[in-house]
Scaffold this active site. Structure first.
Site, mmCIF file in Angstrom:
data_model
loop_
_atom_site.group_PDB
_atom_site.id
_atom_site.type_symbol
_atom_site.label_atom_id
_atom_site.label_comp_id
_atom_site.label_asym_id
_atom_site.label_seq_id
_atom_site.Cartn_x
_atom_site.Cartn_y
_atom_site.Cartn_z
ATOM 1 N N ASP A 66 0.820 -1.212 0.000
ATOM 2 C CA ASP A 66 0.000 0.000 0.000
ATOM 3 C C ASP A 66 0.853 1.261 0.000
ATOM 4 O OD1 ASP A 66 0.959 -0.389 2.592
ATOM 5 O OD2 ASP A 66 -0.986 -0.865 3.436
ATOM 6 N N ASP A 135 -7.407 -2.181 14.196
ATOM 7 C CA ASP A 135 -8.805 -2.306 13.771
ATOM 8 C C ASP A 135 -9.017 -3.520 12.859
ATOM 9 O OD1 ASP A 135 -7.665 -1.525 11.375
ATOM 10 O OD2 ASP A 135 -8.937 0.230 11.083
ATOM 11 N N HIS A 137 -7.254 -4.327 10.075
ATOM 12 C CA HIS A 137 -6.948 -4.219 8.644
ATOM 13 C C HIS A 137 -5.706 -5.033 8.285
ATOM 14 C CE1 HIS A 137 -4.462 -0.283 9.423
ATOM 15 N NE2 HIS A 137 -3.646 -1.307 9.379
ATOM 16 N N GLU A 142 -9.557 -1.480 5.354
ATOM 17 C CA GLU A 142 -10.222 -1.148 6.609
ATOM 18 C C GLU A 142 -11.529 -1.949 6.713
ATOM 19 O OE1 GLU A 142 -8.368 0.231 8.551
ATOM 20 O OE2 GLU A 142 -7.707 2.261 8.064
HETATM 21 P P1 PGA Z 1 2.345 -1.648 12.496
HETATM 22 O O1 PGA Z 1 1.099 -1.529 11.525
HETATM 23 O O2 PGA Z 1 3.185 -2.745 11.961
HETATM 24 O O3 PGA Z 1 3.062 -0.329 12.389
HETATM 25 O O4 PGA Z 1 1.794 -1.928 13.852
HETATM 26 C C1 PGA Z 1 0.456 -2.704 11.136
HETATM 27 C C2 PGA Z 1 -0.563 -2.390 10.079
HETATM 28 O O5 PGA Z 1 -1.164 -1.306 10.131
HETATM 29 O O6 PGA Z 1 -0.756 -3.210 9.182
#
Ligand code: PGA
Length: 259
Positions: A66, A135, A137, A142
């Site tokens: 992404d 959350d 994702h 999302e």
């Molecule tokens: P993080 O993010 O590795 O910085 O905790 C994980 C994500 O949002 O996929």
């Protein structure tokens, strides 16, 4: 059902996954890796150089999950910059073979389609690294993301913007939109490797692995994949009902199986 591997800490997870990536590169020098950003994959990237010593990496290919929309690609927190700094430069990969979705406003209408075409032309991702958001994702899919979704523009939840504010001067600087591989895109990869560390991920991990398959918890899509591995520390595993069974299974796994 995914395979759940509970490890003592993030460094042990990084070592385990880096071993698997090194094995793939040895077998297929032009392997297509699915790269992730954020804090979670860092231990994997840190463990790789030692394991890749002496290997010719000039044909390794990669696709990031992404990118933020509307952030200057030269901004240090654009995922293009992050992938360059954490993966391409330390490993000495060929930048022309590593792609990140194009989040520039100019052309954003067809950036998703272009990315899907590039993924298709490369023959698809062999091993996809995944983090998980608080959350639920994966990528930036999302809650509510379709399991059939392909690379497209999405709106970040306020929870994700606040989780990611630590990378920016203030939450106001965190973009509101992103372009992300879809759940349908991610499910096409040959092997999904989802990592999670710390208490803050426990609820999302438990939902993803043991809860119902639902678009409300996008990471639960991994339950539909025939080869998914979830590598987590004790804190991230603390909400799992069958943790003892997963430990027992991994401890008694035949060596020939690999990850
Ligand atoms: P993080 O993010 O590795 O910085 O905790 C994980 C994500 O949002 O996929």
């Amino acid at each position: 059902m995914a395979e759940i591997v509970i490890v003592p800490d993030a460094a042990a997870a990084g070592a385990l996954v880096a071993d698997e990536i090194a094995r793939l590169i040895r077998r297929t020098p032009d392997v297509v890796l699915g790269l992730a950003t954020g804090s979670t994959p860092v231990p994997v990237y840190e463990a790789l150089p030692e394991r890749l010593q002496g290997l010719d990496l000039s044909s390794v290919r990669g696709f990031a999950l992404d990118e933020y929309v509307g952030l200057d690609p030269a901004h240090p927190e654009s995922y293009r910059s992050v992938i360059a700094r954490e993966v391409i430069e330390p490993l000495g990969l060929d930048p022309a073979r590593i792609r990140v979705p194009d989040g520039r406003l100019q052309g954003i209408q067809h950036a998703g389609e272009d990315y899907e075409a590039a993924l298709g032309a490369a023959g698809g991702v062999e091993l996809q690294l995944l983090g998980i958001g608080t959350d639920g994702h994966i990528g930036f899919n999302e809650p509510g993301s379709s399991f059939a979704s392909l690379t497209r523009v999405k709106t970040l939840t306020e929870q994700t913007r606040s989780d990611n504010a630590r990378f920016f001067d203030s939450i106001d600087d965190v973009p509101r939109h992103c372009i992300t591989q879809g759940l349908g895109t991610i499910l096409r990869a040959g092997h999904l490797v989802l990592l999670a560390f710390g208490d803050s991920k426990a609820e999302a991990v438990a939902g993803a692995v043991e809860g119902p398959v639902t678009a409300s918890l996008p990471a639960s899509a991994i339950q539909l994949h025939p080869h998914a591995t979830v590598v987590i520390d004790e804190e991230a595993a603390s909400g799992l009902r069958f943790a003892d069974y997963y430990r027992y299974t991994f401890d008694n796994k035949p060596e020939w199986q690999g990850l």
